[in-house]
Write a protein that holds these residues in place. Structure first.
Motif, PDB file in Angstrom:
ATOM      1  N   ILE A  97      24.332  -6.623  -5.134  1.00  0.00           N
ATOM      2  CA  ILE A  97      24.620  -5.301  -5.321  1.00  0.00           C
ATOM      3  C   ILE A  97      24.107  -4.042  -5.695  1.00  0.00           C
ATOM      4  O   ILE A  97      24.616  -3.191  -4.959  1.00  0.00           O
ATOM      5  CB  ILE A  97      26.698  -5.394  -5.781  1.00  0.00           C
ATOM      6  CG1 ILE A  97      26.759  -6.189  -5.574  1.00  0.00           C
ATOM      7  CG2 ILE A  97      27.129  -4.511  -6.108  1.00  0.00           C
ATOM      8  CD1 ILE A  97      28.371  -7.515  -5.801  1.00  0.00           C
ATOM      9  N   THR A  98      23.922  -3.571  -7.361  1.00  0.00           N
ATOM     10  CA  THR A  98      23.428  -1.991  -7.717  1.00  0.00           C
ATOM     11  C   THR A  98      22.192  -1.748  -7.140  1.00  0.00           C
ATOM     12  O   THR A  98      22.447  -0.936  -6.304  1.00  0.00           O
ATOM     13  CB  THR A  98      22.912  -2.900  -8.595  1.00  0.00           C
ATOM     14  OG1 THR A  98      22.063  -3.693  -9.184  1.00  0.00           O
ATOM     15  CG2 THR A  98      23.900  -2.695  -9.496  1.00  0.00           C
ATOM     16  N   MET A  99      21.306  -2.938  -6.292  1.00  0.00           N
ATOM     17  CA  MET A  99      20.366  -2.420  -4.734  1.00  0.00           C
ATOM     18  C   MET A  99      20.893  -1.835  -4.038  1.00  0.00           C
ATOM     19  O   MET A  99      20.134  -0.943  -3.601  1.00  0.00           O
ATOM     20  CB  MET A  99      19.078  -3.533  -4.775  1.00  0.00           C
ATOM     21  CG  MET A  99      19.770  -4.382  -4.446  1.00  0.00           C
ATOM     22  SD  MET A  99      17.878  -5.716  -3.820  1.00  0.00           S
ATOM     23  CE  MET A  99      18.991  -6.177  -2.615  1.00  0.00           C
ATOM     24  N   ASN A 100      21.445  -2.311  -3.541  1.00  0.00           N
ATOM     25  CA  ASN A 100      22.140  -1.848  -2.122  1.00  0.00           C
ATOM     26  C   ASN A 100      23.334  -0.323  -2.397  1.00  0.00           C
ATOM     27  O   ASN A 100      23.312   0.056  -1.495  1.00  0.00           O
ATOM     28  CB  ASN A 100      23.238  -2.981  -1.086  1.00  0.00           C
ATOM     29  CG  ASN A 100      22.459  -3.969  -0.955  1.00  0.00           C
ATOM     30  OD1 ASN A 100      21.142  -3.482  -0.596  1.00  0.00           O
ATOM     31  ND2 ASN A 100      22.868  -4.499  -0.950  1.00  0.00           N
ATOM     32  N   LYS A 101      23.504  -0.223  -3.326  1.00  0.00           N
ATOM     33  CA  LYS A 101      24.141   1.330  -3.923  1.00  0.00           C
ATOM     34  C   LYS A 101      23.435   1.980  -3.638  1.00  0.00           C
ATOM     35  O   LYS A 101      24.389   2.840  -3.661  1.00  0.00           O
ATOM     36  CB  LYS A 101      24.542   0.999  -5.270  1.00  0.00           C
ATOM     37  CG  LYS A 101      26.349   0.401  -4.803  1.00  0.00           C
ATOM     38  CD  LYS A 101      26.815  -0.473  -6.670  1.00  0.00           C
ATOM     39  CE  LYS A 101      28.094   0.719  -6.072  1.00  0.00           C
ATOM     40  NZ  LYS A 101      29.267   0.790  -7.908  1.00  0.00           N
ATOM     41  N   TYR A 110      13.413  -0.066  -6.580  1.00  0.00           N
ATOM     42  CA  TYR A 110      15.092   0.051  -6.535  1.00  0.00           C
ATOM     43  C   TYR A 110      16.031  -1.279  -5.575  1.00  0.00           C
ATOM     44  O   TYR A 110      16.926  -1.426  -5.848  1.00  0.00           O
ATOM     45  CB  TYR A 110      15.699   1.210  -7.633  1.00  0.00           C
ATOM     46  CG  TYR A 110      15.004   1.852  -8.688  1.00  0.00           C
ATOM     47  CD1 TYR A 110      14.090   0.797  -9.158  1.00  0.00           C
ATOM     48  CD2 TYR A 110      14.333   2.964  -8.480  1.00  0.00           C
ATOM     49  CE1 TYR A 110      13.825   1.421 -10.298  1.00  0.00           C
ATOM     50  CE2 TYR A 110      14.291   3.397 -10.132  1.00  0.00           C
ATOM     51  CZ  TYR A 110      13.348   2.663 -10.615  1.00  0.00           C
ATOM     52  OH  TYR A 110      13.406   3.644 -11.831  1.00  0.00           O
ATOM     53  N   GLU A 111      15.486  -0.690  -4.552  1.00  0.00           N
ATOM     54  CA  GLU A 111      16.727  -0.801  -3.382  1.00  0.00           C
ATOM     55  C   GLU A 111      16.526  -2.041  -2.793  1.00  0.00           C
ATOM     56  O   GLU A 111      17.108  -2.968  -2.669  1.00  0.00           O
ATOM     57  CB  GLU A 111      16.288   0.178  -2.235  1.00  0.00           C
ATOM     58  CG  GLU A 111      16.938   1.124  -2.295  1.00  0.00           C
ATOM     59  CD  GLU A 111      16.558   2.821  -0.642  1.00  0.00           C
ATOM     60  OE1 GLU A 111      16.485   1.723   0.235  1.00  0.00           O
ATOM     61  OE2 GLU A 111      17.066   3.470  -1.193  1.00  0.00           O
ATOM     62  N   GLN A 112      15.095  -2.712  -2.854  1.00  0.00           N
ATOM     63  CA  GLN A 112      14.435  -4.165  -2.189  1.00  0.00           C
ATOM     64  C   GLN A 112      15.156  -4.570  -3.549  1.00  0.00           C
ATOM     65  O   GLN A 112      14.552  -6.383  -3.199  1.00  0.00           O
ATOM     66  CB  GLN A 112      13.475  -3.505  -1.805  1.00  0.00           C
ATOM     67  CG  GLN A 112      13.217  -2.914  -0.887  1.00  0.00           C
ATOM     68  CD  GLN A 112      11.211  -2.773  -0.661  1.00  0.00           C
ATOM     69  OE1 GLN A 112      10.638  -3.299  -1.395  1.00  0.00           O
ATOM     70  NE2 GLN A 112      10.899  -2.627   0.687  1.00  0.00           N
ATOM     71  N   GLY A 113      15.366  -4.349  -5.210  1.00  0.00           N
ATOM     72  CA  GLY A 113      15.252  -5.083  -5.918  1.00  0.00           C
ATOM     73  C   GLY A 113      14.698  -5.658  -7.089  1.00  0.00           C
ATOM     74  O   GLY A 113      14.502  -7.280  -6.970  1.00  0.00           O
ATOM     75  N   THR A 114      13.097  -5.612  -6.717  1.00  0.00           N
ATOM     76  CA  THR A 114      11.856  -5.388  -7.060  1.00  0.00           C
ATOM     77  C   THR A 114      12.019  -5.154  -8.028  1.00  0.00           C
ATOM     78  O   THR A 114      10.731  -5.379  -9.218  1.00  0.00           O
ATOM     79  CB  THR A 114      10.885  -6.058  -5.907  1.00  0.00           C
ATOM     80  OG1 THR A 114      10.526  -3.925  -5.313  1.00  0.00           O
ATOM     81  CG2 THR A 114      10.664  -6.370  -4.890  1.00  0.00           C
ATOM     82  N   LYS A 150      17.757  -1.058 -15.581  1.00  0.00           N
ATOM     83  CA  LYS A 150      16.189  -0.880 -15.973  1.00  0.00           C
ATOM     84  C   LYS A 150      15.740   0.576 -16.751  1.00  0.00           C
ATOM     85  O   LYS A 150      13.987   0.399 -16.722  1.00  0.00           O
ATOM     86  CB  LYS A 150      15.738  -2.139 -16.146  1.00  0.00           C
ATOM     87  CG  LYS A 150      16.193  -3.286 -16.872  1.00  0.00           C
ATOM     88  CD  LYS A 150      15.227  -4.888 -16.845  1.00  0.00           C
ATOM     89  CE  LYS A 150      16.189  -5.962 -17.315  1.00  0.00           C
ATOM     90  NZ  LYS A 150      15.417  -7.014 -17.432  1.00  0.00           N
ATOM     91  N   ALA A 151      16.039   0.926 -15.485  1.00  0.00           N
ATOM     92  CA  ALA A 151      15.212   2.489 -15.496  1.00  0.00           C
ATOM     93  C   ALA A 151      14.855   3.519 -16.398  1.00  0.00           C
ATOM     94  O   ALA A 151      15.930   3.321 -16.999  1.00  0.00           O
ATOM     95  CB  ALA A 151      15.795   3.468 -13.573  1.00  0.00           C
ATOM     96  N   SER A 152      14.629   4.435 -16.548  1.00  0.00           N
ATOM     97  CA  SER A 152      14.317   5.098 -17.228  1.00  0.00           C
ATOM     98  C   SER A 152      15.707   6.348 -16.940  1.00  0.00           C
ATOM     99  O   SER A 152      16.017   6.437 -16.441  1.00  0.00           O
ATOM    100  CB  SER A 152      13.066   6.548 -17.164  1.00  0.00           C
ATOM    101  OG  SER A 152      13.051   7.311 -16.513  1.00  0.00           O
ATOM    102  N   ILE A 153      16.274   7.208 -18.594  1.00  0.00           N
ATOM    103  CA  ILE A 153      17.364   7.308 -18.221  1.00  0.00           C
ATOM    104  C   ILE A 153      17.003   8.868 -17.907  1.00  0.00           C
ATOM    105  O   ILE A 153      17.543   9.604 -16.651  1.00  0.00           O
ATOM    106  CB  ILE A 153      18.165   7.918 -19.440  1.00  0.00           C
ATOM    107  CG1 ILE A 153      19.419   8.603 -19.817  1.00  0.00           C
ATOM    108  CG2 ILE A 153      17.389   8.648 -20.234  1.00  0.00           C
ATOM    109  CD1 ILE A 153      20.864   7.281 -19.150  1.00  0.00           C
TER     110      ILE A 153
END
Length: 72
Positions: free
Chosen positions: A8-12, A41-45, A50-53
């Protein structure tokens, strides 16, 4: 295997980016985040949660969304 929350988050990210009419290249150029990182990020790999702020803030600024919109 990826869990449902990761899917869900990668697709958002992709959905919000497309709604804003941006390509991955546009987003990379505007945020100064590598296109490879955004693709991951988009592909979920790579887990965007966990990305930097700094990266989260850059993406949210360009996409005009909140962290909550992007991550949850």
């Amino acid at each position: 295997m990826m869990n449902i929350l990761e899917m869900i988050t990668m697709n958002k990210l992709k959905q919000i980016r497309k709604i804003r009419g941006l390509t991955q290249r546009n987003l990379a150029d505007y945020t100064h985040i590598s296109i490879k990182t955004l693709q991951a990020y988009e592909q979920g790999t790579r887990d965007i949660r966990k990305a930097s702020i700094d990266n989260i803030n850059k993406i949210c600024d360009v996409l005009n969304c909140t962290e909550k919109d992007l991550l949850y």
